[in-house]
Write a protein that holds these residues in place. Sequence first.
Motif, mmCIF file in Angstrom:
data_model
loop_
_atom_site.group_PDB
_atom_site.id
_atom_site.type_symbol
_atom_site.label_atom_id
_atom_site.label_comp_id
_atom_site.label_asym_id
_atom_site.label_seq_id
_atom_site.Cartn_x
_atom_site.Cartn_y
_atom_site.Cartn_z
ATOM 1 N N MET A 1 0.823 -1.207 0.000
ATOM 2 C CA MET A 1 0.000 0.000 0.000
ATOM 3 C C MET A 1 0.863 1.267 0.000
ATOM 4 N N ARG A 2 1.905 1.270 0.832
ATOM 5 C CA ARG A 2 2.769 2.444 0.885
ATOM 6 C C ARG A 2 3.473 2.660 -0.449
ATOM 7 N N GLU A 3 3.875 1.565 -1.063
ATOM 8 C CA GLU A 3 4.540 1.649 -2.367
ATOM 9 C C GLU A 3 3.606 2.248 -3.417
ATOM 10 N N ALA A 4 2.366 1.765 -3.443
ATOM 11 C CA ALA A 4 1.387 2.257 -4.412
ATOM 12 C C ALA A 4 1.060 3.724 -4.153
ATOM 13 N N ALA A 5 0.898 4.070 -2.878
ATOM 14 C CA ALA A 5 0.567 5.452 -2.518
ATOM 15 C C ALA A 5 1.704 6.390 -2.895
ATOM 16 N N LEU A 6 2.937 5.951 -2.662
ATOM 17 C CA LEU A 6 4.095 6.784 -2.990
ATOM 18 C C LEU A 6 4.109 7.136 -4.474
ATOM 19 N N ALA A 7 3.918 6.117 -5.309
ATOM 20 C CA ALA A 7 3.962 6.341 -6.758
ATOM 21 C C ALA A 7 2.802 7.236 -7.210
ATOM 22 N N LEU A 8 1.615 6.987 -6.675
ATOM 23 C CA LEU A 8 0.446 7.766 -7.097
ATOM 24 C C LEU A 8 0.514 9.203 -6.597
ATOM 25 N N PHE A 9 0.919 9.392 -5.345
ATOM 26 C CA PHE A 9 1.047 10.755 -4.807
ATOM 27 C C PHE A 9 2.082 11.541 -5.607
ATOM 28 N N ALA A 10 3.191 10.887 -5.955
ATOM 29 C CA ALA A 10 4.245 11.586 -6.694
ATOM 30 C C ALA A 10 3.752 11.996 -8.081
ATOM 31 N N GLN A 11 2.955 11.134 -8.696
ATOM 32 C CA GLN A 11 2.530 11.405 -10.068
ATOM 33 C C GLN A 11 1.394 12.419 -10.142
ATOM 34 N N HIS A 12 0.395 12.255 -9.259
ATOM 35 C CA HIS A 12 -0.809 13.087 -9.392
ATOM 36 C C HIS A 12 -0.986 14.106 -8.273
ATOM 37 N N ALA B 1 -3.707 15.371 -2.996
ATOM 38 C CA ALA B 1 -5.117 15.761 -3.006
ATOM 39 C C ALA B 1 -5.868 15.173 -4.197
ATOM 40 N N ALA B 2 -5.137 14.861 -5.250
ATOM 41 C CA ALA B 2 -5.786 14.389 -6.474
ATOM 42 C C ALA B 2 -5.913 12.864 -6.512
ATOM 43 N N VAL B 3 -5.358 12.190 -5.523
ATOM 44 C CA VAL B 3 -5.408 10.719 -5.493
ATOM 45 C C VAL B 3 -6.417 10.268 -4.447
ATOM 46 N N SER B 4 -7.310 9.364 -4.825
ATOM 47 C CA SER B 4 -8.312 8.866 -3.878
ATOM 48 C C SER B 4 -7.864 7.537 -3.277
ATOM 49 N N MET B 5 -8.417 7.234 -2.138
ATOM 50 C CA MET B 5 -8.136 5.948 -1.497
ATOM 51 C C MET B 5 -8.567 4.807 -2.424
ATOM 52 N N ARG B 6 -9.598 5.016 -3.218
ATOM 53 C CA ARG B 6 -10.026 3.991 -4.172
ATOM 54 C C ARG B 6 -8.947 3.716 -5.213
ATOM 55 N N GLN B 7 -8.280 4.767 -5.672
ATOM 56 C CA GLN B 7 -7.211 4.567 -6.654
ATOM 57 C C GLN B 7 -6.062 3.761 -6.062
ATOM 58 N N ILE B 8 -5.693 4.097 -4.832
ATOM 59 C CA ILE B 8 -4.617 3.355 -4.171
ATOM 60 C C ILE B 8 -5.019 1.897 -4.020
ATOM 61 N N ALA B 9 -6.262 1.687 -3.573
ATOM 62 C CA ALA B 9 -6.750 0.316 -3.376
ATOM 63 C C ALA B 9 -6.722 -0.458 -4.697
ATOM 64 N N ALA B 10 -7.141 0.190 -5.778
ATOM 65 C CA ALA B 10 -7.166 -0.466 -7.084
ATOM 66 C C ALA B 10 -5.756 -0.880 -7.497
ATOM 67 N N GLU B 11 -4.795 -0.008 -7.221
ATOM 68 C CA GLU B 11 -3.403 -0.305 -7.551
ATOM 69 C C GLU B 11 -2.891 -1.512 -6.748
ATOM 70 N N GLY C 1 -4.879 -3.827 -5.477
ATOM 71 C CA GLY C 1 -5.683 -4.989 -5.819
ATOM 72 C C GLY C 1 -6.666 -5.375 -4.729
ATOM 73 N N VAL C 2 -7.069 -4.393 -3.918
ATOM 74 C CA VAL C 2 -8.093 -4.634 -2.895
ATOM 75 C C VAL C 2 -9.169 -3.553 -3.003
ATOM 76 N N LEU D 1 -7.935 -0.816 3.028
ATOM 77 C CA LEU D 1 -6.751 0.010 3.324
ATOM 78 C C LEU D 1 -6.739 0.492 4.769
ATOM 79 N N TYR D 2 -7.928 0.647 5.339
ATOM 80 C CA TYR D 2 -8.005 1.215 6.686
ATOM 81 C C TYR D 2 -7.586 0.221 7.769
ATOM 82 N N LEU D 3 -7.244 -0.993 7.351
ATOM 83 C CA LEU D 3 -6.616 -1.927 8.284
ATOM 84 C C LEU D 3 -5.139 -1.583 8.458
ATOM 85 N N TYR D 4 -4.596 -0.812 7.509
ATOM 86 C CA TYR D 4 -3.149 -0.552 7.503
ATOM 87 C C TYR D 4 -2.793 0.911 7.721
#
Lengths: 180, 180
Positions: free
Chosen positions: A1-12, A15-25, A27-28, A33-36
């Motif tokens: 999750m942290r890896e996916a969030a890092l890449a998405l936050f850096a790119q977009h 504020a422009a990245v949703s928890m749904r996008q991170i989850a999709a990346e 695969g959940v 995500l709120y377990l972590y």
Amino acid sequence: MREAALALFAQHGFAAVSMRQIAAEVGVQAGALYLYTKDKQSLLFDLMQSHMDDLLAAWQAEPKGDGALAHLEAFARFHIRFHLERPDAVFIAYMELRNLSDDNFAAIEALRRTYEGELEAILRAGHAESVIHAPDIRLTTMALIAMLTGVNTWYRDGGRLSRDAVADIYWDMVRGAVGA
Amino acid sequence: MREAALALFAQHGFAAVSMRQIAAEVGVQAGALYLYTKDKQSLLFDLMQSHMDDLLAAWQAEPKGDGALAHLEAFARFHIRFHLERPDAVFIAYMELRNLSDDNFAAIEALRRTYEGELEAILRAGHAESVIHAPDIRLTTMALIAMLTGVNTWYRDGGRLSRDAVADIYWDMVRGAVGA
DNA sequence: GTCTATATGCTGATAGAC
DNA sequence: GTCTATCAGCATATAGAC
């Protein structure tokens, strides 16, 4: 999750990245995500804090040689190497400060000042040894860090110059800028 | 509207600011903003394009003196002065590039490269005149711009140093960095 | 540990009254 | 030229089934 969030936050941007996008990346579904992470803000803070902790620990572990000038060269080469190795984390650490809550901002800011203090101490030692000539150490600290960190805005692997060649040239410029 | 948007985007980031927030700052309802901008994306693009146009026009109008070294000094002092005069626009121009549509990004990027090209041309002239010594002009261009733009991250009016004093010190560092 | 379903609220943008 | 009202959709975060 942290890896996916890092890449998405850096790119977009955070504020422009949703928890749904991170989850999709990952695969959940978003709820998982709120377990972590407690919430999205904590996720950003953890990424930034880990980056700064890694930076300070790596610099402490770096061999530095003797004398202020050797220290300064070690710092310049270390800074470039470390920053080029993790461009996403560097980008976030500089761009997402305004998306931190007040408390979290203060914590990250303190870590950043600690790191700046390392360079500032080297410059002051060099000034005392008369191997560095700078009219204002604090200002020189900020100028050198900005110059070195700027590598991340243009350097791409596989380009014209290797990382070591870039570090050689930047070290020459750093040395010239402080009259050494 | 543009003034309010500039301040809000700089403080919170484009993605984190709503049209309702901008409207509230202006003192109208959100719908009224669409009389003055096609959409939120166009508003961002207009702000960035205006900033880059102002930058290029101001540099063209700047007195530059004779010889590459005088040109370089003029550029360094101009860059610092211009950027310190409009910190919000500078911040947005560097931080919100990723929130531009592909077409808009290309347009802003072209303007940015034009500006970098001005410094690069000065450095090449200085190299030809043998008053500047740099192993890689393109890299030196990027390093100097990063160093100079970095002033905006720490300078605050009313602080320890005047703008002119800061420009003096930065010009010394620029000169040293290019071996002049 | 992950899912589905949902609460509550905000988003950009538009339509039509005045 | 500005308002109110609204559409359709997405946001974060949580509850409870399995």
